[in-house]
Design an enzyme around this catalytic site. Structure first.
Site, PDB file in Angstrom:
ATOM      1  N   ASP A 128       0.523 -37.774  11.846  1.00 16.72           N
ATOM      2  CA  ASP A 128      -0.725 -37.014  11.864  1.00 16.72           C
ATOM      3  C   ASP A 128      -0.698 -35.993  10.731  1.00 16.72           C
ATOM      4  O   ASP A 128       0.278 -35.262  10.579  1.00 16.72           O
ATOM      5  CB  ASP A 128      -0.884 -36.296  13.212  1.00 16.72           C
ATOM      6  N   TYR A 130      -2.892 -32.931   8.329  1.00 22.52           N
ATOM      7  CA  TYR A 130      -3.545 -31.636   8.577  1.00 22.52           C
ATOM      8  C   TYR A 130      -4.349 -31.357   7.319  1.00 22.52           C
ATOM      9  O   TYR A 130      -4.110 -30.408   6.602  1.00 22.52           O
ATOM     10  CB  TYR A 130      -2.428 -30.598   8.804  1.00 22.52           C
ATOM     11  N   HIS A 135     -10.731 -26.796   8.609  1.00 27.92           N
ATOM     12  CA  HIS A 135      -9.943 -26.687   9.846  1.00 27.92           C
ATOM     13  C   HIS A 135      -8.719 -25.803   9.628  1.00 27.92           C
ATOM     14  O   HIS A 135      -8.451 -24.894  10.422  1.00 27.92           O
ATOM     15  CB  HIS A 135      -9.514 -28.082  10.311  1.00 27.92           C
ATOM     16  N   ARG A 144      -3.125 -16.443  12.360  1.00 30.79           N
ATOM     17  CA  ARG A 144      -2.326 -15.624  11.443  1.00 30.79           C
ATOM     18  C   ARG A 144      -3.194 -14.528  10.840  1.00 30.79           C
ATOM     19  O   ARG A 144      -3.530 -13.556  11.503  1.00 30.79           O
ATOM     20  CB  ARG A 144      -1.681 -16.506  10.363  1.00 30.79           C
ATOM     21  N   GLU A 201      -9.141 -33.165  19.129  1.00 27.84           N
ATOM     22  CA  GLU A 201      -9.163 -33.047  17.674  1.00 27.84           C
ATOM     23  C   GLU A 201      -9.923 -34.254  17.139  1.00 27.84           C
ATOM     24  O   GLU A 201      -9.528 -35.402  17.350  1.00 27.84           O
ATOM     25  CB  GLU A 201      -7.740 -32.970  17.100  1.00 27.84           C
ATOM     26  N   ASP A 235      -7.010 -36.734  18.757  1.00 28.93           N
ATOM     27  CA  ASP A 235      -5.646 -36.224  18.919  1.00 28.93           C
ATOM     28  C   ASP A 235      -5.664 -35.115  19.970  1.00 28.93           C
ATOM     29  O   ASP A 235      -5.706 -33.935  19.650  1.00 28.93           O
ATOM     30  CB  ASP A 235      -5.146 -35.701  17.560  1.00 28.93           C
ATOM     31  N   GLN A 242       1.291 -25.876  22.909  1.00 25.86           N
ATOM     32  CA  GLN A 242       1.516 -25.896  21.454  1.00 25.86           C
ATOM     33  C   GLN A 242       1.915 -24.513  20.917  1.00 25.86           C
ATOM     34  O   GLN A 242       2.852 -24.392  20.144  1.00 25.86           O
ATOM     35  CB  GLN A 242       0.233 -26.378  20.757  1.00 25.86           C
ATOM     36  N   TYR A 246       5.638 -24.688  19.106  1.00 27.92           N
ATOM     37  CA  TYR A 246       5.534 -25.327  17.780  1.00 27.92           C
ATOM     38  C   TYR A 246       6.409 -24.721  16.686  1.00 27.92           C
ATOM     39  O   TYR A 246       6.634 -25.365  15.658  1.00 27.92           O
ATOM     40  CB  TYR A 246       4.068 -25.404  17.325  1.00 27.92           C
ATOM     41  N   THR A 351      -7.549 -32.867  12.168  1.00 24.56           N
ATOM     42  CA  THR A 351      -8.874 -32.460  12.639  1.00 24.56           C
ATOM     43  C   THR A 351      -9.841 -32.327  11.465  1.00 24.56           C
ATOM     44  O   THR A 351      -9.525 -31.676  10.472  1.00 24.56           O
ATOM     45  CB  THR A 351      -8.776 -31.102  13.360  1.00 24.56           C
TER      46      THR A 351
HETATM   47 MN    MN Z   1      -4.161 -33.583  14.887  1.00 22.19          MN
END
Ligand code: MN
Length: 417
Positions: A128, A130, A135, A144, A201, A235, A242, A246, A351
């Site tokens: 997957d 990103y 997104h 953040r 997602e 997803d 998460q 993560y 996403t």
């Molecule tokens: Mn994803």
């Protein structure tokens, strides 16, 4: 293939995903057929095994009597593209035996509503990415710092992680709300229980059509030879699990409990007329990631939420054209270190969000982490996905009156077991 005057003698509604320009591939089953390779036109599936048995296409019928498309795809585009062309030719020929011989017609064509579509490929490995900048900026801003939303690597490489293939399911399935560790904001210690922040997602995925050996790399220029086609991809993500798990290695149990794909693999050749520009990549990327021409795709994407026994509610409309990194770049990056690819491997986009808030591809973004709940037609609110909600992703391309679509990518959440 860009002949705009193609017409099928089987009537196809103007809003059908399965025009004569599509001719996707899948696997179906029904009361009499365990599993056959098939295509689609309008409201019908086309049984390719029957086409071979009756001499319309010259392929080994055993390749078409399989639970998955892997063997068919492994024949290579030199074989599978002519099969598509032959179908288009037969469907546009008023004198085709398929039209004039009613017995043959009834063997080959079946109403889509009367068959069940199966998982189209045996997915060996799943990755997957990103790769949507809108997104990544949204998530970075939320978790953040709005000023440094993107990590320093983000514009230099398509960030990705290795996912789990075993729990990728075909549209129409259900799954249990996942359970796991979460750390409440007001607690030092984690708790265990059903996920409270179940998210979607909105993604697409491409399927590898040609294997490579370890040590080989695929260039952006050659990447299309290795991409068989695309599906829609959800997803499913457990945001509370998460957030806690993560760091530092990325998503694990927050993602691997379920993913949903649409059943039809739309070939890269069918998508070719819908190429379009993507975002300008600035700063300039390293030479192995550079590409020429318009390599993005104009695929309109919709996400719908349907409560049990309720009405459909559109959550967002996005578009694949908002991807910052193209599939070619993702594949070039994935193999630049010599990582080998196998037929059936699946690479999801990440996403797909657009710049407008109505184009955000996850509940996390749409409700801004739950701070702006969505009100549904029945008056209830959603911050994330509730038990017994069904999420449906739809996607199609449309240009000059020509439409090519994916069908639906649908799954229902059951309460934690
Ligand atoms: Mn994803």
């Amino acid at each position: 293939m860009l002949n705009k005057n193609l017409n099928s003698w089987i009537p196809v509604a103007s809003n059908s995903d399965f025009s004569i320009y599509n001719i996707p591939f899948g696997i179906y089953t029904d009361a009499t057929v365990k599993h056959h390779v098939c295509s689609a036109i309008g409201e019908y599936i086309i049984d390719l095994f029957e086409l071979a048995v009756n001499g319309i296409i010259s392929l080994d019928k055993n390749t078409l009597d399989q639970a998955f498309l892997n063997d068919f795809i492994s024949l290579g585009k030199a074989v599978t593209n002519p099969v598509r062309s032959k179908l288009i030719e037969e469907l546009s020929n008023e004198n085709s035996k398929l039209k004039t011989d009613l017995v043959l017609f009834n063997k080959v064509f079946k109403k889509q509503s009367g068959v069940t579509m199966l998982m189209p490929v045996r997915v060996g490995d799943y990755t997957d990415f990103y790769s949507s900048i809108d997104h990544a900026v949204n998530i970075g801003t939320m978790i953040r710092d709005p000023k440094n939303a993107l990590m320093p690597n983000w514009k230099h490489l398509p960030v990705g992680y290795h996912g789990r293939a075993s729990s990728i399911c075909v549209s129409g399935h259900t799954f249990f709300r996942p359970k796991g560790q979460q750390k409440p904001a007001d607690s030092e210690l984690p708790v265990y229980g059903p996920c409270k922040l179940l998210d979607i997602e909105l993604e697409t995925a491409f399927i590898i059509g040609k294997s490579t050996q370890m040590g080989e790399s695929i260039t952006t220029e050659k990447a299309d030879e290795y991409i068989f086609g695309m599906v829609l991809f959800n997803d499913w993500s457990a945001r509370d699990i998460q957030t806690w798990e993560y760091v530092p290695l990325g998503p694990f149990l927050s993602k691997n409990f379920a993913s949903t794909i649409s059943p039809w693999i739309v070939t890269l050749e069918a998508l070719e007329p819908f190429r379009t520009k993507g975002y300008v990549q600035d700063p300039k990327v390293l030479p192995y990631l550079q590409y020429r021409g318009e390599r993005n795709l104009d695929i309109k994407l919709d996400v719908i939420l349907k409560p049990e026994n309720g009405d459909e509610n559109k959550l967002c409309t996005s578009n694949y054209k908002y991807m910052y990194w193209t599939m070619e770049q993702q594949l070039a990056h994935h193999t630049v270190n010599g990582c080998n690819m196998n037929v059936g491997d699946m690479m999801a986009s990440g996403t797909i969000s657009g710049p407008d808030p109505s184009e955000y591809g996850s509940m996390m973004e749409l409700t801004w982490r739950g701070s702006k709940p969505i009100t549904l037609k029945d008056g209830t609110e959603r911050k994330f996905v509730n038990d017994r909600d069904t999420i449906i992703i739809k996607g199609h391309c449309e240009k000059d009156g020509i439409r090519v679509g994916f069908g639906a990518c649908e799954a229902k959440v059951l309460p934690a077991n």
